[in-house]
Design a protein around this motif. Sequence first.
Motif, PDB file in Angstrom:
ATOM      1  N   LEU B 402       0.830  -1.194   0.000  1.00 33.19           N
ATOM      2  CA  LEU B 402       0.000   0.000   0.000  1.00 33.19           C
ATOM      3  C   LEU B 402       0.868   1.248   0.000  1.00 33.19           C
ATOM      4  O   LEU B 402       0.510   2.271  -0.590  1.00 33.19           O
ATOM      5  N   ARG B 405       1.940   2.525  -3.230  1.00 28.45           N
ATOM      6  CA  ARG B 405       0.936   3.319  -3.942  1.00 28.45           C
ATOM      7  C   ARG B 405       0.925   4.758  -3.475  1.00 28.45           C
ATOM      8  O   ARG B 405       0.345   5.613  -4.136  1.00 28.45           O
ATOM      9  N   ARG B 407       3.255   6.736  -3.371  1.00 28.40           N
ATOM     10  CA  ARG B 407       4.207   7.605  -4.057  1.00 28.40           C
ATOM     11  C   ARG B 407       3.482   8.668  -4.860  1.00 28.40           C
ATOM     12  O   ARG B 407       3.834   9.854  -4.813  1.00 28.40           O
ATOM     13  N   PHE B 408       2.450   8.248  -5.549  1.00 31.47           N
ATOM     14  CA  PHE B 408       1.737   9.223  -6.355  1.00 31.47           C
ATOM     15  C   PHE B 408       1.061  10.265  -5.490  1.00 31.47           C
ATOM     16  O   PHE B 408       0.959  11.431  -5.857  1.00 31.47           O
ATOM     17  N   ILE B 411       3.403  13.049  -4.646  1.00 28.13           N
ATOM     18  CA  ILE B 411       3.565  14.007  -5.749  1.00 28.13           C
ATOM     19  C   ILE B 411       2.347  14.899  -5.853  1.00 28.13           C
ATOM     20  O   ILE B 411       2.459  16.116  -6.039  1.00 28.13           O
ATOM     21  N   ASP B 441       8.927  15.148 -17.783  1.00 29.19           N
ATOM     22  CA  ASP B 441       8.249  14.375 -16.746  1.00 29.19           C
ATOM     23  C   ASP B 441       7.292  15.267 -15.982  1.00 29.19           C
ATOM     24  O   ASP B 441       6.144  14.912 -15.722  1.00 29.19           O
ATOM     25  N   ALA B 442       7.798  16.445 -15.625  1.00 28.43           N
ATOM     26  CA  ALA B 442       6.961  17.359 -14.856  1.00 28.43           C
ATOM     27  C   ALA B 442       5.720  17.715 -15.660  1.00 28.43           C
ATOM     28  O   ALA B 442       4.605  17.733 -15.119  1.00 28.43           O
ATOM     29  N   ALA B 443       5.900  18.008 -16.945  1.00 29.12           N
ATOM     30  CA  ALA B 443       4.754  18.360 -17.785  1.00 29.12           C
ATOM     31  C   ALA B 443       3.732  17.235 -17.789  1.00 29.12           C
ATOM     32  O   ALA B 443       2.524  17.469 -17.632  1.00 29.12           O
ATOM     33  N   GLY B 444       4.229  15.995 -17.933  1.00 34.15           N
ATOM     34  CA  GLY B 444       3.320  14.857 -17.949  1.00 34.15           C
ATOM     35  C   GLY B 444       2.539  14.747 -16.648  1.00 34.15           C
ATOM     36  O   GLY B 444       1.319  14.571 -16.645  1.00 34.15           O
ATOM     37  N   ILE B 445       3.263  14.873 -15.546  1.00 30.71           N
ATOM     38  CA  ILE B 445       2.601  14.711 -14.252  1.00 30.71           C
ATOM     39  C   ILE B 445       1.589  15.814 -14.026  1.00 30.71           C
ATOM     40  O   ILE B 445       0.465  15.582 -13.555  1.00 30.71           O
ATOM     41  N   ALA B 447       0.024  17.538 -16.281  1.00 34.86           N
ATOM     42  CA  ALA B 447      -1.118  17.343 -17.170  1.00 34.86           C
ATOM     43  C   ALA B 447      -2.075  16.315 -16.595  1.00 34.86           C
ATOM     44  O   ALA B 447      -3.297  16.501 -16.556  1.00 34.86           O
ATOM     45  N   LYS B 448      -1.513  15.209 -16.110  1.00 32.23           N
ATOM     46  CA  LYS B 448      -2.373  14.174 -15.550  1.00 32.23           C
ATOM     47  C   LYS B 448      -3.098  14.693 -14.327  1.00 32.23           C
ATOM     48  O   LYS B 448      -4.261  14.409 -14.091  1.00 32.23           O
ATOM     49  N   ILE B 450      -3.945  17.724 -13.662  1.00 32.94           N
ATOM     50  CA  ILE B 450      -5.020  18.632 -14.047  1.00 32.94           C
ATOM     51  C   ILE B 450      -6.224  17.820 -14.505  1.00 32.94           C
ATOM     52  O   ILE B 450      -7.374  18.100 -14.153  1.00 32.94           O
ATOM     53  N   ARG B 451      -5.926  16.798 -15.285  1.00 35.67           N
ATOM     54  CA  ARG B 451      -6.987  15.970 -15.812  1.00 35.67           C
ATOM     55  C   ARG B 451      -7.771  15.299 -14.664  1.00 35.67           C
ATOM     56  O   ARG B 451      -8.999  15.197 -14.705  1.00 35.67           O
ATOM     57  N   ALA B 457      -5.393  24.319 -13.219  1.00 39.33           N
ATOM     58  CA  ALA B 457      -4.393  25.198 -13.845  1.00 39.33           C
ATOM     59  C   ALA B 457      -4.313  24.886 -15.327  1.00 39.33           C
ATOM     60  O   ALA B 457      -4.957  23.971 -15.827  1.00 39.33           O
TER      61      ALA B 457
END
Lengths: 286, 542
Positions: B402, B405, B407-408, B411, B441-445, B447-448, B450-451, B457
């Motif tokens: 657990l 999990r 970790r996310f 962030i 990586d930062a952009a990906g994270i 974006a996700k 925000i989604r 933002a």
Amino acid sequence: TNRMSSQEIQKCDAFLQRFKGLLFQEPINIDECAQAFADLQIGMTEFQTIPPSLQPPNIKEFIIKREALEHAALFAINKQSIAEFEKYMTQLKQFYSECEAIKQLLPPSQKKNALTGLYLLYLIYQNKTAEYHTELEQLSMEEQRDLYISVPLAIEQSLLDGQYNKVLNTNLNVPMKEYSFFTSRLLETIRHEAARCAEKAYASLELKEAIELFMLKDRDELMKFMEIDHKNAQENNMVWMLHNDKLHFQTTGQEKLSIPAYKMIDRSLEYALELEKIVQQKSKGR
Amino acid sequence: PPPGASRPSPLTPRLSLLLPSVMAQPPEGIDVDMKDKEKHEQENQADTVEEGDTAKKDAPKTPSELALLLLADVRSSLLLLEKGVLAKEQRLISRAVRYMNGIRRRMSIPVMRRTVEQHFPAHSTEGAHLLSVIPVEEGTMDTSTSGIPTSSPVQLPEMENSPQSDPIPEVEIYISILVLMHLTDLKRKNEAAALAKLVVQRVMSMNRRTLDTLAAKVFYFYSLCLERIGKLALIRGELLSAHRTACLRHDDVGQATLLNLLLRNYIEYNLYDQADKLVSKTTFPQRATNNQTARYLYYLGRIRSVQLDYTEAYNCLMQAIRKAPQHSASGFKQAVNKLAVIVQLLMGEIPERTLFVQPELRGALRPYLKLTQAVRVGDLVAFRAVTEEYAGAFRRDRTHTLIVRLRFNVIKTGLRKINVSYSRISLQDIAAKLHLDSTDDAAGIVAKAIRDGVIDATIVHDGGFVQSKETIDIYSTEEPQHALHKRITFCLDVHNEAVKAMRFPPDAHKKELGGVTTHRKQEEVAQDLLEEEEEEDFQGPG
């Protein structure tokens, strides 16, 4: 309860070897394979001691059955039939898990990690996160570092992080060709996911960036993708516009803010009921 | 037992039945309030078997005297048991079973042996077998019917003639359980497991309702012994069929205990999907004791947390804590709290600091406190450090999957903090703050995130920065109503549970049983209802 003679078991073994041989032939001949597998299955119906039978186990039968299931699962992938794959995997899991008494007697399967990894990948693809994590619980630390299993683990992690391009890389180096069956399909799904993320996060994107983000090759592919994705975008009130080498994401119309009338009515009624109960209890003088 | 001399002059027996607590204290109210003082006073007049005999603690006792006292205690609880069986009074049987815990703590080998000799006739096979299983104490002769060990410190007087007839099954099983308990306490795992197996077979061969509570305890110890020697998987089939039988016989106690044992069995081997199937196909009996319900809720919480159903898991765990006994079972409460902390973190909430400061939880929860701190700040490096440092502890607690999990979540929290503090921040800075590998990586994270609705933002890719959107007025959304609803449902649940849990002493006018005074009986009935929760032995998982 007549146990199979060792001769009959030998025959089954021969069927199994033939099936395996045909399976690994390049290029694979589906019909011949199917025929060989059918023979093997008919032979295996004579097995007396495989679960759910409660008789003391005959190791050879177990080994044959287990190998047969493993290769059947691989065969299902080659046939591109997901339903069959799932069917054989559920049967196969029985052989991999518990049953302490058997575990000590059976030699470990060589293909176990490969197939477990494949199964995990399948769960990711089908978006069955609960089952995925339940399966994950059963893996020990060493198993998690194994070549076959680390692939789906890495994929799931990248998906969580939103690093969709990392998944593209994994697609290019798969440990087993059956993996690419799922990864290529997965790529399609996550492309849509990436699209959803992008349209919410960005107001506009350079063409080059967009192509990279969606893991496409050039402008034409992007146009094609936009067409495919058009409907999904509309559901989220988004419209994509390609204008001067820039991709714009625009919202269409306002999201209607409605009062959640039914929910509020439900809740108020609930409260009223409970209050009524309490008042009644009090008045009864308990 | 002599009636209390310090009591005020008794009213007629009839009245004393109706106003027990008034007798015990000057009239202060009729509620069955369990203040410690009242309990203390009652115990001084109570049966010698009750816990915490303060009167007896005055003079230090020699081992022989203690042994004699214990023998007497065992004898009286067995008498109680027999009375209960004859009168079919479940309450007396439950009380006798509860006394087992107190006896267990004071048990010793000579007493054990003498008990068996006293209650089993000389020719009984079961008796002989029990005697053979009881280990020989160092420095004594082998078992002899005179029962006087020469060099042990405990001198027991000569025994009267052994009984002529076989004891009733309940007494036999009771004594067997005592032997089993003692063997487990002596850490003689293999013998305990072997004996447990035999007792289980004996119990399964009988079908007496009065045996239900004892049978449940036997199964519990059977499972415990096998778990200690690591062969738990073998008895799964037995437990399943025993559970079926218990359901058919409407044996609530057995059903509850066996269901919990099965769940523990599956979870021990990480077979969460099988445990889930079991839960979906069975119903946990409503009338089970609080202790069993607490265990069941804990196991249910574990299953749900693995299946990512965090809200449900959290509810179960909170309920389990509420149902656990107040003052004992700290091992259980520690385990539940550990899991609850992790589930709360996974849900995105931060547990209160007061939770970690409670004295009985402080030591056990220290790694979790550090973990919470790392998650709260959103510091990925600290998080990684904590997970590595306490990896062993987390693995023992079976929470490490657990925690992976989490970790996310770290962030996410970090991102949220950044978003709130900056109206505009470059992607590079975000990558630096969150210790990510690159701006992509930062952009990906981001974006996700925000989604998923974590932050509000937009990313301006050309400028390479993230721009926060305007904060909206929270009160105009559904958030307040949602939070209110959660609290209202919680309060209503607590209220309904309390109403359901109110019980009344059964049949206050039942005829007296020999040797028990009337007003004492009333107090005992009330005290039963409390003690039942307090005294049952609680084993933490793992």
